[in-house]
Design a protein around this motif. Structure first.
Motif, mmCIF file in Angstrom:
data_model
loop_
_atom_site.group_PDB
_atom_site.id
_atom_site.type_symbol
_atom_site.label_atom_id
_atom_site.label_comp_id
_atom_site.label_asym_id
_atom_site.label_seq_id
_atom_site.Cartn_x
_atom_site.Cartn_y
_atom_site.Cartn_z
ATOM 1 N N GLY A 1 0.848 5.137 18.069
ATOM 2 C CA GLY A 1 1.156 4.291 16.915
ATOM 3 C C GLY A 1 -0.020 4.179 15.957
ATOM 4 N N PHE A 2 -1.215 4.123 16.493
ATOM 5 C CA PHE A 2 -2.416 4.045 15.663
ATOM 6 C C PHE A 2 -2.625 5.346 14.903
ATOM 7 C CE2 PHE A 2 -2.969 0.396 18.262
ATOM 8 C CZ PHE A 2 -3.734 -0.485 17.521
ATOM 9 N N GLU A 3 -2.326 6.458 15.555
ATOM 10 C CA GLU A 3 -2.442 7.763 14.893
ATOM 11 C C GLU A 3 -1.457 7.860 13.733
ATOM 12 O OE1 GLU A 3 -3.517 11.500 13.719
ATOM 13 O OE2 GLU A 3 -4.599 10.224 15.132
ATOM 14 N N LYS A 4 -0.221 7.410 13.948
ATOM 15 C CA LYS A 4 0.786 7.442 12.876
ATOM 16 C C LYS A 4 0.364 6.561 11.708
ATOM 17 C CE LYS A 4 4.679 8.578 15.823
ATOM 18 N NZ LYS A 4 5.877 8.082 16.507
ATOM 19 N N VAL A 5 -0.158 5.381 12.025
ATOM 20 C CA VAL A 5 -0.640 4.471 10.982
ATOM 21 C C VAL A 5 -1.807 5.110 10.228
ATOM 22 C CG1 VAL A 5 -1.857 2.275 10.623
ATOM 23 C CG2 VAL A 5 0.227 2.338 12.010
ATOM 24 N N PHE A 6 -2.715 5.733 10.958
ATOM 25 C CA PHE A 6 -3.849 6.395 10.307
ATOM 26 C C PHE A 6 -3.350 7.429 9.303
ATOM 27 C CE2 PHE A 6 -7.093 9.480 9.529
ATOM 28 C CZ PHE A 6 -8.269 8.751 9.498
ATOM 29 N N GLN A 7 -2.396 8.245 9.709
ATOM 30 C CA GLN A 7 -1.885 9.301 8.829
ATOM 31 C C GLN A 7 -1.235 8.715 7.573
ATOM 32 O OE1 GLN A 7 -2.736 12.419 9.161
ATOM 33 N NE2 GLN A 7 -3.764 11.928 11.085
ATOM 34 N N MET A 8 -0.458 7.650 7.726
ATOM 35 C CA MET A 8 0.166 6.983 6.569
ATOM 36 C C MET A 8 -0.896 6.472 5.609
ATOM 37 S SD MET A 8 3.010 4.503 8.207
ATOM 38 C CE MET A 8 4.531 5.119 8.883
ATOM 39 N N LEU A 9 -1.889 5.794 6.168
ATOM 40 C CA LEU A 9 -2.943 5.201 5.343
ATOM 41 C C LEU A 9 -3.824 6.268 4.710
ATOM 42 C CD1 LEU A 9 -3.870 2.193 7.643
ATOM 43 C CD2 LEU A 9 -2.548 2.132 5.505
ATOM 44 N N ASP A 10 -4.028 7.363 5.405
ATOM 45 C CA ASP A 10 -4.808 8.460 4.857
ATOM 46 C C ASP A 10 -4.118 9.024 3.611
ATOM 47 O OD1 ASP A 10 -7.052 10.281 4.976
ATOM 48 O OD2 ASP A 10 -5.675 11.808 5.746
ATOM 49 N N GLU A 11 -2.826 9.234 3.709
ATOM 50 C CA GLU A 11 -2.066 9.740 2.556
ATOM 51 C C GLU A 11 -2.057 8.734 1.415
ATOM 52 O OE1 GLU A 11 1.791 11.638 3.198
ATOM 53 O OE2 GLU A 11 1.289 11.687 5.345
ATOM 54 N N ALA A 12 -1.823 7.462 1.742
ATOM 55 C CA ALA A 12 -1.766 6.426 0.703
ATOM 56 C C ALA A 12 -3.110 6.274 -0.007
ATOM 57 C CB ALA A 12 -1.334 5.088 1.312
ATOM 58 N N THR A 13 -4.194 6.324 0.743
ATOM 59 C CA THR A 13 -5.510 6.165 0.114
ATOM 60 C C THR A 13 -5.871 7.370 -0.754
ATOM 61 O OG1 THR A 13 -6.586 6.872 2.178
ATOM 62 C CG2 THR A 13 -6.431 4.494 1.781
ATOM 63 N N ASP A 14 -5.375 8.551 -0.395
ATOM 64 C CA ASP A 14 -5.553 9.711 -1.291
ATOM 65 C C ASP A 14 -4.934 9.404 -2.651
ATOM 66 O OD1 ASP A 14 -6.922 11.459 0.390
ATOM 67 O OD2 ASP A 14 -5.104 12.517 1.053
ATOM 68 N N LYS A 15 -3.727 8.854 -2.630
ATOM 69 C CA LYS A 15 -3.010 8.544 -3.874
ATOM 70 C C LYS A 15 -3.700 7.429 -4.649
ATOM 71 C CE LYS A 15 0.369 11.439 -3.221
ATOM 72 N NZ LYS A 15 0.445 12.662 -3.987
ATOM 73 N N ILE B 1 0.812 -1.212 0.000
ATOM 74 C CA ILE B 1 0.000 0.000 0.000
ATOM 75 C C ILE B 1 0.850 1.269 0.000
ATOM 76 C CG2 ILE B 1 -0.303 0.040 2.522
ATOM 77 C CD1 ILE B 1 -3.223 1.088 1.884
ATOM 78 N N LEU B 2 1.984 1.259 0.696
ATOM 79 C CA LEU B 2 2.784 2.483 0.761
ATOM 80 C C LEU B 2 3.543 2.772 -0.526
ATOM 81 C CD1 LEU B 2 4.100 2.704 4.438
ATOM 82 C CD2 LEU B 2 2.080 3.748 3.389
ATOM 83 N N ASN B 3 3.512 1.835 -1.485
ATOM 84 C CA ASN B 3 4.099 2.131 -2.794
ATOM 85 C C ASN B 3 3.322 3.242 -3.503
ATOM 86 O OD1 ASN B 3 6.288 0.475 -2.585
ATOM 87 N ND2 ASN B 3 5.447 -1.159 -3.847
ATOM 88 N N TYR B 4 2.132 3.525 -3.035
ATOM 89 C CA TYR B 4 1.378 4.649 -3.590
ATOM 90 C C TYR B 4 1.955 5.984 -3.118
ATOM 91 C CZ TYR B 4 -1.997 1.680 -5.805
ATOM 92 O OH TYR B 4 -2.581 0.750 -6.636
ATOM 93 N N LEU B 5 2.667 5.965 -1.990
ATOM 94 C CA LEU B 5 3.338 7.170 -1.494
ATOM 95 C C LEU B 5 4.784 7.237 -1.955
ATOM 96 C CD1 LEU B 5 2.159 7.437 2.226
ATOM 97 C CD2 LEU B 5 1.407 8.781 0.271
#
Length: 156
Positions: free
Chosen positions: A132-146, A110-114
């Motif tokens: 840790g959950f907040e950091k994961v949320f932020q990563m996934l939020d950015e990746a899902t935008d992409k 999934i992070l290959n989108y970032l």
């Protein structure tokens, strides 16, 4: 478009990814199917981790309708895109794909989108605190935008 998010137990990362992407898809008026699954079956039928639920809720996303499940061979025939949260998940999905004749799914991190081609992992927040959950949320939020941007650019 049918997208499946996959992590180890389907209670932390992949439910967050599913919830975030479903929220974006709904707001964009897209007719996509988004689901999540785990490599293992330890949590089958359970709600996402309470910290995932709490973190998602802070952003107006309700993931309490989700129940953990294990990835199945049929998923490789049904989903267009299967997104792994880490390299171990990716390897397990690829092993499962070898058992399926003519798998339909494209499988990637999934992070290959970032960060294309870097194969970076979304850290598993299970043994940490809410931070840790907040950091994961932020990563996934950015990746899902992409993800939404890229798929929509293909559909135009």
């Amino acid at each position: 478009m049918r997208i499946l998010m996959v992590c180890l137990g389907n209670i932390c990362r992949s439910p967050l990814a599913e919830g975030i992407l479903k929220d974006k898809v709904k707001k964009a008026g897209l007719a996509w199917e988004v689901d999540s699954a785990g490599i293992g079956d330890w949590h089958t039928g359970e709600l996402p981790d309470k910290r995932s639920i709490s973190t998602a809720r802070q952003y107006g996303i309700d993931i309490t309708d989700q129940r953990a499940r294990q990835i199945r061979k049929e998923d490789l025939l049904h989903f267009d895109l299967i997104l792994a949260m880490d390299d171990s998940n990716l390897r397990q999905i690829q092993l499962l794909a070898k058992q399926v004749q003519n798998p339909k799914s494209q499988v990637e991190m999934i992070l290959n989108y970032l960060t294309p081609g870097k194969n970076q992992s979304v850290p598993d927040p299970y043994y940490g605190g809410l931070d840790g959950f907040e950091k994961v949320f932020q990563m996934l939020d950015e990746a899902t935008d992409k993800i939404v941007e890229r798929v929509m650019s293909y559909e135009v």
